[in-house]
Design an enzyme around this catalytic site. Structure first.
Site, mmCIF file in Angstrom:
data_model
loop_
_atom_site.group_PDB
_atom_site.id
_atom_site.type_symbol
_atom_site.label_atom_id
_atom_site.label_comp_id
_atom_site.label_asym_id
_atom_site.label_seq_id
_atom_site.Cartn_x
_atom_site.Cartn_y
_atom_site.Cartn_z
ATOM 1 N N PHE A 151 32.245 61.066 82.903
ATOM 2 C CA PHE A 151 31.781 62.096 81.957
ATOM 3 C C PHE A 151 30.270 62.158 81.830
ATOM 4 C CE2 PHE A 151 31.687 58.478 78.955
ATOM 5 C CZ PHE A 151 30.496 58.743 78.291
ATOM 6 N N LYS A 175 37.739 66.051 91.493
ATOM 7 C CA LYS A 175 38.387 65.939 90.180
ATOM 8 C C LYS A 175 37.339 65.459 89.190
ATOM 9 C CE LYS A 175 39.977 63.078 87.538
ATOM 10 N NZ LYS A 175 39.590 63.519 86.187
ATOM 11 N N GLU A 178 37.837 64.787 82.781
ATOM 12 C CA GLU A 178 38.524 65.734 81.885
ATOM 13 C C GLU A 178 37.719 65.942 80.601
ATOM 14 O OE1 GLU A 178 39.261 62.737 82.685
ATOM 15 O OE2 GLU A 178 40.291 61.615 81.112
ATOM 16 N N SER A 228 34.140 53.674 85.183
ATOM 17 C CA SER A 228 34.086 52.316 84.633
ATOM 18 C C SER A 228 34.648 51.304 85.643
ATOM 19 C CB SER A 228 34.901 52.274 83.339
ATOM 20 O OG SER A 228 36.230 52.659 83.617
ATOM 21 N N CYS A 283 24.780 54.512 83.551
ATOM 22 C CA CYS A 283 25.104 53.243 84.199
ATOM 23 C C CYS A 283 23.836 52.469 84.511
ATOM 24 C CB CYS A 283 25.893 53.483 85.474
ATOM 25 S SG CYS A 283 24.907 54.247 86.749
ATOM 26 N N GLU A 385 30.038 46.205 78.594
ATOM 27 C CA GLU A 385 29.229 47.425 78.657
ATOM 28 C C GLU A 385 29.442 48.195 77.353
ATOM 29 O OE1 GLU A 385 30.512 50.462 81.482
ATOM 30 O OE2 GLU A 385 28.424 50.966 81.858
HETATM 31 P P1 NAD Z 1 36.222 56.308 83.388
HETATM 32 O O1 NAD Z 1 36.422 55.178 84.312
HETATM 33 O O2 NAD Z 1 36.972 56.320 82.098
HETATM 34 O O3 NAD Z 1 36.615 57.699 84.107
HETATM 35 C C1 NAD Z 1 36.077 58.040 85.367
HETATM 36 C C2 NAD Z 1 37.069 58.944 86.094
HETATM 37 O O4 NAD Z 1 38.284 58.228 86.308
HETATM 38 C C3 NAD Z 1 37.443 60.199 85.320
HETATM 39 O O5 NAD Z 1 37.533 61.285 86.207
HETATM 40 C C4 NAD Z 1 38.793 59.854 84.711
HETATM 41 O O6 NAD Z 1 39.642 60.983 84.562
HETATM 42 C C5 NAD Z 1 39.400 58.894 85.712
HETATM 43 N N1 NAD Z 1 40.226 57.864 85.079
HETATM 44 C C6 NAD Z 1 40.070 57.309 83.844
HETATM 45 N N2 NAD Z 1 41.007 56.371 83.626
HETATM 46 C C7 NAD Z 1 41.785 56.328 84.732
HETATM 47 C C8 NAD Z 1 42.912 55.555 85.119
HETATM 48 N N3 NAD Z 1 43.437 54.639 84.309
HETATM 49 N N4 NAD Z 1 43.451 55.765 86.335
HETATM 50 C C9 NAD Z 1 42.918 56.682 87.182
HETATM 51 N N5 NAD Z 1 41.850 57.452 86.865
HETATM 52 C C10 NAD Z 1 41.287 57.278 85.658
HETATM 53 O O7 NAD Z 1 34.656 56.445 83.142
HETATM 54 P P2 NAD Z 1 33.905 57.396 82.106
HETATM 55 O O8 NAD Z 1 34.124 56.878 80.733
HETATM 56 O O9 NAD Z 1 34.184 58.812 82.401
HETATM 57 O O10 NAD Z 1 32.376 57.151 82.552
HETATM 58 C C11 NAD Z 1 31.598 56.096 82.068
HETATM 59 C C12 NAD Z 1 31.622 54.911 83.004
HETATM 60 O O11 NAD Z 1 31.136 55.310 84.291
HETATM 61 C C13 NAD Z 1 30.703 53.786 82.566
HETATM 62 O O12 NAD Z 1 31.351 52.570 82.774
HETATM 63 C C14 NAD Z 1 29.504 53.924 83.483
HETATM 64 O O13 NAD Z 1 28.763 52.735 83.674
HETATM 65 C C15 NAD Z 1 30.155 54.378 84.731
HETATM 66 N N6 NAD Z 1 29.195 55.024 85.634
HETATM 67 C C16 NAD Z 1 28.818 54.333 86.745
HETATM 68 C C17 NAD Z 1 27.889 54.879 87.599
HETATM 69 C C18 NAD Z 1 27.452 54.117 88.826
HETATM 70 O O14 NAD Z 1 26.875 54.735 89.707
HETATM 71 N N7 NAD Z 1 27.717 52.832 88.918
HETATM 72 C C19 NAD Z 1 27.344 56.139 87.333
HETATM 73 C C20 NAD Z 1 27.773 56.831 86.204
HETATM 74 C C21 NAD Z 1 28.705 56.248 85.352
#
Ligand code: NAD
Length: 495
Positions: A151, A175, A178, A228, A283, A385
């Site tokens: 997000f 994708k 959401e 994450s 991140c 985090e």
């Molecule tokens: P998230 O892991 O909750 O979601 C990321 C994506 O995965 C979304 O599209 C979501 O729909 C999907 N998703 C969520 N739960 C899932 C599951 N159980 N099974 C399959 N798909 C699932 O992350 P977020 O809250 O949207 O974003 C924040 C996180 O992203 C933070 O941890 C941040 O550090 C990380 N991030 C990392 C980088 C990097 O380059 N390392 C860059 C940006 C953000």
């Protein structure tokens, strides 16, 4: 309020999906629902992957210069629609307009890098590998690639992926999160306007079921993920088990070491931006300051003053605040509970953003800039985090101790040191366990031409996103060894 449409895009057609329910998309500045993201199931995913697979042969055979020209036109359209894109980001995510603009520029740089396709895709060759035998390498596309994005950067993270994947000759299914599915619609409408052939890029929306259908689809060849760490690990394990190439960026906990000789005004400004920029939802956020020796005494009074001066408010109006809301009420509550756990474990909140009231947007998801001193490595607040506007402060006696503590983290995304000593900086650079290092730079996030090199639980895979590694990820090498038998050319000419 009328909800904004959130269609899928499959085979060149925009379409509303209603059948599997939906997930609310908020304007975090106000707390109201502005759209509903449809939850696509395996049937819709299958349609999208089939559309991408059908478009692949013609797109693969399109010369790289022509694929690059699409992105030259796209770059121009992004510039022309820049403010519209940035306003959409601010509305669905809560970033300030300045932060949204910065993130779109980072995205544009990825488009510019992709425009170099004819050079990026060049192989090597060696004449006369053996007598009369020549050898050459070619970089060929993989087929259908998938991007699953978080997000916190509604435009930039998708733009880390699809421009390079497409320019390398792959087709794509995206994708988006959401929580922020709306800006992507604008981005892909513009790509269509630039001349995207039908089926080359497709969008689906959804959560776990949608992701699982993508991870296991037999026609998907590669998956790029950002999100994450627990989900990144799951994506990597499930995707590779199903024979896909996977690059999965995870979460982070980034340490910033401040030596006693650091320039105070520069460091305060850099730390404040690193910790509180984008409300800490990055991140690469600097989430823990490790002060060495007397550095805390030099720094903390002005740092607290700077945090308390940060104006927080809605980002969907002309008069912009310094910092916007966090993404959801639930996320704000999680950050608050982590702060409570820190207090319970003995840390001291020296700048407290928890009671913040924003009178013109009372239902927004706000939290003020918060600084927590006296953090010890065993505390939950030290290890997890937080992903909110919170800066931890840990006090250490020397650089060795500071590096030791930073290196205990399970993550390994970014880190930085502030010092005027080349020797301290060199020591830190060499010994610290993280993939992106800043020296007097608070947020050393890499630009498009360099890979985004997270380590440990911040990355699962082999080839990182962006740069030459990104090109390697989206292509497979073919080595061609050639010998022509029969008469030599000279003999033919003699006849
Ligand atoms: P998230 O892991 O909750 O979601 C990321 C994506 O995965 C979304 O599209 C979501 O729909 C999907 N998703 C969520 N739960 C899932 C599951 N159980 N099974 C399959 N798909 C699932 O992350 P977020 O809250 O949207 O974003 C924040 C996180 O992203 C933070 O941890 C941040 O550090 C990380 N991030 C990392 C980088 C990097 O380059 N390392 C860059 C940006 C953000």
């Amino acid at each position: 309020m009328t909800l904004q449409p959130c269609p899928v895009f499959i085979g060149g057609e925009w379409r509303a999906i209603h059948k599997n329910g939906s997930s609310p998309v908020f304007n975090p500045s106000r707390g109201d629902t502005i759209a509903e993201a449809p939850m696509c199931g395996s049937d819709v995913v299958d349609e999208a992957v089939e559309a991408a697979a059908a478009a692949f042969p013609a797109w693969r055979d399109t010369p790289p210069v022509e694929r690059a020209r699409l992105f030259f036109r796209y770059r121009q359209l992004i510039e022309e629609n820049f403010e519209r894109i940035c306003r959409s980001i601010s509305r669905e995510h809560g970033k300030t307009l300045a932060e949204a603009r910065g993130s779109v520029y980072r995205g544009i740089e990825n488009v510019e890098y992709a425009c170099g396709a004819p050079t990026l895709l060049m192989g090597d060759s060696l004449e006369n590998l053996a007598r009369g035998v020549d050898c050459e390498t070619m970089h060929q596309p993989l087929g259908v690639c998938v991007g699953i994005t978080p997000f916190n950067f509604p435009a930039m993270v998708p733009m880390w992926m699809f421009p390079l994947a497409l320019v390398c000759g792959n087709t794509f299914v995206l994708k988006p999160s959401e929580k922020v599915p709306l800006t992507v619609v604008i981005l892909i409408e513009l790509l269509e306007k630039a001349g995207l052939p039908k089926g080359v890029l497709n969008i689906v929306h959804g959560g776990r079921a949608c992701v699982d259908a993508l991870l296991t689809h037999p026609k998907v060849k590669a998956i790029s993920f950002v999100g994450s760490s627990p989900v990144a690990k799951y994506i990597f394990e499930t995707g590779t088990r199903h024979g896909k190439r996977v690059q999965a960026n995870g979460g982070a906990k980034n340490y910033i070491v401040i030596m006693p000789d650091a320039d105070v005004p520069h460091t305060v400004e850099a730390l404040s931006t690193a910790a509180f920029g984008c409300a800490g939802e990055r991140c690469m956020a600097g989430s823990t300051a490790i002060t060495v020796g007397k550095a805390a005494d030099h720094l903390l009074p002005s740092l607290i003053e700077a945090a308390q001066a940060i104006k927080v408010g809605p980002t969907d109006i002309e008069a912009q605040p310094d910092m916007g809301p966090v993404i959801t009420a639930q996320h704000r509550d999680r950050v608050m509970s982590l702060l409570a756990s820190g207090e319970k474990e003995g840390a001291r909140i020296v700048a407290d953003g928890r009671g913040l009231k924003v009178s013109d947007a009372p239902n927004g998801f706000y939290l003020g800039a918060t600084i927590v001193d006296g953090i010890e490595n065993e505390m939950t607040l030290a290890r997890e985090e937080v992903f909110g506007p919170v800066l931890n402060v840990m006090r250490m006696e020397d650089l060795d101790q500071a590096i030791e503590v930073a290196n205990k983290s399970a993550f390994g995304n970014g880190t930085a040191i502030f010092t005027n000593s080349g020797k301290a900086a060199r020591e830190f650079r060499n010994r610290v366990k993280a993939g992106m290092v800043g020296i007097n730079v608070g947020v050393p996030a890499t630009m498009a031409m360099f890979p985004f090199t997270g380590w440990d639980e911040s990355f699962y895979g082999d080839l990182h996103i962006q740069g030459k590694e990104g090109v390697q990820f989206y292509t497979q090498q073919k080595v061609v060894t050639t010998r022509w038998l029969g008469e030599g050319v000279g003999d033919v000419w003699k006849k």
